[in-house]
Scaffold this motif. Structure first.
Motif, PDB file in Angstrom:
ATOM      1  N   ASP A 126      40.264  41.891  39.347  1.00  0.00           N
ATOM      2  CA  ASP A 126      41.222  42.583  38.497  1.00  0.00           C
ATOM      3  C   ASP A 126      42.510  41.650  38.675  1.00  0.00           C
ATOM      4  N   ARG A 127      42.589  40.420  37.734  1.00  0.00           N
ATOM      5  CA  ARG A 127      43.624  39.628  37.711  1.00  0.00           C
ATOM      6  C   ARG A 127      44.765  40.174  36.985  1.00  0.00           C
ATOM      7  N   VAL A 128      44.618  40.954  36.207  1.00  0.00           N
ATOM      8  CA  VAL A 128      45.998  41.627  35.539  1.00  0.00           C
ATOM      9  C   VAL A 128      46.707  42.627  36.539  1.00  0.00           C
ATOM     10  N   GLY A 129      45.692  43.379  37.182  1.00  0.00           N
ATOM     11  CA  GLY A 129      46.207  44.244  38.140  1.00  0.00           C
ATOM     12  C   GLY A 129      46.881  43.534  39.309  1.00  0.00           C
ATOM     13  N   GLU A 130      46.338  42.320  39.832  1.00  0.00           N
ATOM     14  CA  GLU A 130      46.878  41.406  40.739  1.00  0.00           C
ATOM     15  C   GLU A 130      48.289  41.175  40.574  1.00  0.00           C
ATOM     16  N   VAL A 131      48.574  40.501  39.236  1.00  0.00           N
ATOM     17  CA  VAL A 131      49.930  40.297  38.705  1.00  0.00           C
ATOM     18  C   VAL A 131      50.790  41.435  38.953  1.00  0.00           C
ATOM     19  N   HIS A 132      50.183  42.487  38.433  1.00  0.00           N
ATOM     20  CA  HIS A 132      51.379  43.549  38.398  1.00  0.00           C
ATOM     21  C   HIS A 132      51.711  43.844  39.890  1.00  0.00           C
ATOM     22  N   LEU A 181      53.850  34.471  38.986  1.00  0.00           N
ATOM     23  CA  LEU A 181      54.118  33.754  37.912  1.00  0.00           C
ATOM     24  C   LEU A 181      52.787  32.581  37.751  1.00  0.00           C
ATOM     25  N   ALA A 182      52.451  32.040  38.702  1.00  0.00           N
ATOM     26  CA  ALA A 182      51.088  31.288  38.752  1.00  0.00           C
ATOM     27  C   ALA A 182      50.103  31.859  38.121  1.00  0.00           C
ATOM     28  N   LEU A 183      49.844  33.164  38.493  1.00  0.00           N
ATOM     29  CA  LEU A 183      48.658  33.836  37.979  1.00  0.00           C
ATOM     30  C   LEU A 183      48.585  34.317  36.610  1.00  0.00           C
ATOM     31  N   SER A 239      48.881  35.310  30.347  1.00  0.00           N
ATOM     32  CA  SER A 239      49.679  36.517  30.189  1.00  0.00           C
ATOM     33  C   SER A 239      51.234  36.122  29.901  1.00  0.00           C
ATOM     34  N   PRO A 240      51.787  35.805  28.666  1.00  0.00           N
ATOM     35  CA  PRO A 240      52.918  35.586  28.147  1.00  0.00           C
ATOM     36  C   PRO A 240      53.977  36.735  28.745  1.00  0.00           C
ATOM     37  N   MET A 241      53.733  38.134  28.702  1.00  0.00           N
ATOM     38  CA  MET A 241      54.565  39.290  29.265  1.00  0.00           C
ATOM     39  C   MET A 241      54.573  39.138  30.771  1.00  0.00           C
ATOM     40  N   GLY A 242      53.324  38.685  31.490  1.00  0.00           N
ATOM     41  CA  GLY A 242      53.704  38.614  32.678  1.00  0.00           C
ATOM     42  C   GLY A 242      54.401  37.346  33.443  1.00  0.00           C
TER      43      GLY A 242
END
Length: 202
Positions: free
Chosen positions: A51-57, A83-85, A91-94
């Motif tokens: 879950d890459r999105v969850g990882e960023v959060h 930031l790197a992920l 993900s511009p928002m991330g």
């Protein structure tokens, strides 16, 4: 309750979401150590299931947690990973959030040139996202950093731009805070009358 239900039925994606949310609740309740445990467990699960999105959060949550606890270098590392992920997953928002957070932690560490670089990148991203609040925050932060660098003209330009956007966009940003920064700038620059004018306006 939602967390236990997710664990009981083996819903690992739901567990990531529930642990992250519960970590935020614990943070708001002042239970920092427990919050960190939940963020770290959620991050581990997110990585296991891809879950890459969850990882960023969750990297961002842990970065904010470290920042609030005064562990600034740890926060810088976590925000850099987020930031790197974000860039890797496009993900511009991330990226916008992580870059802004990096600006804040670099500012707190006294890495002013790096802070300005991150704030500048965040501003560029806000032009695509249309997030006026973040735009104001970054302009104000650039104004503060330039103030401490003694670049008074640049500081004034940034703070005035933030003020103008806040008035134009009716953004939920404390105008008094901007005016107080402007008053400090004018005082540092030796313009007592202008400083008093900003104080009166605030």
């Amino acid at each position: 309750r939602h967390l236990q239900m997710a664990v009981d039925r083996g819903d690992r994606q739901g567990e990531v979401l529930s642990r992250g949310n519960y970590g935020m609740v614990l943070t708001d309740a002042g239970r920092a150590a427990e919050a960190r445990d939940h963020f770290e467990q959620a991050l581990e699960t997110a990585r296991e299931i891809g879950d890459r999105v969850g990882e960023v959060h969750l990297l961002g949550n842990l970065g904010n947690h470290a920042y609030a606890q005064g562990r600034l270098e740890a926060a810088r590392t976590l925000f850099s990973q987020a930031l790197a992920l974000s860039r890797e997953t496009r993900s511009p928002m991330g990226e916008e959030i992580a870059t802004g957070n990096l600006g804040n932690v670099c500012y707190a560490l006294g890495y002013y040139a790096e802070a300005l670089e991150h704030y500048g990148r965040t501003l560029a991203l806000t032009r695509d996202s249309g997030d006026r609040y973040i735009e104001i925050v970054c302009l104000s932060a650039q104004g503060e950093v330039n103030l401490w660098l003694g670049a008074y003209d640049r500081s004034r330009e940034r703070l005035e731009a933030a003020h103008a956007i806040a008035l134009e966009a009716s953004a939920p940003f404390p105008l008094a805070e901007l005016l107080n920064h402007s008053a400090m700038l004018e005082e540092f620059a030796g313009r007592a009358e202008a400083a008093q004018s900003r104080i009166d306006e605030a």
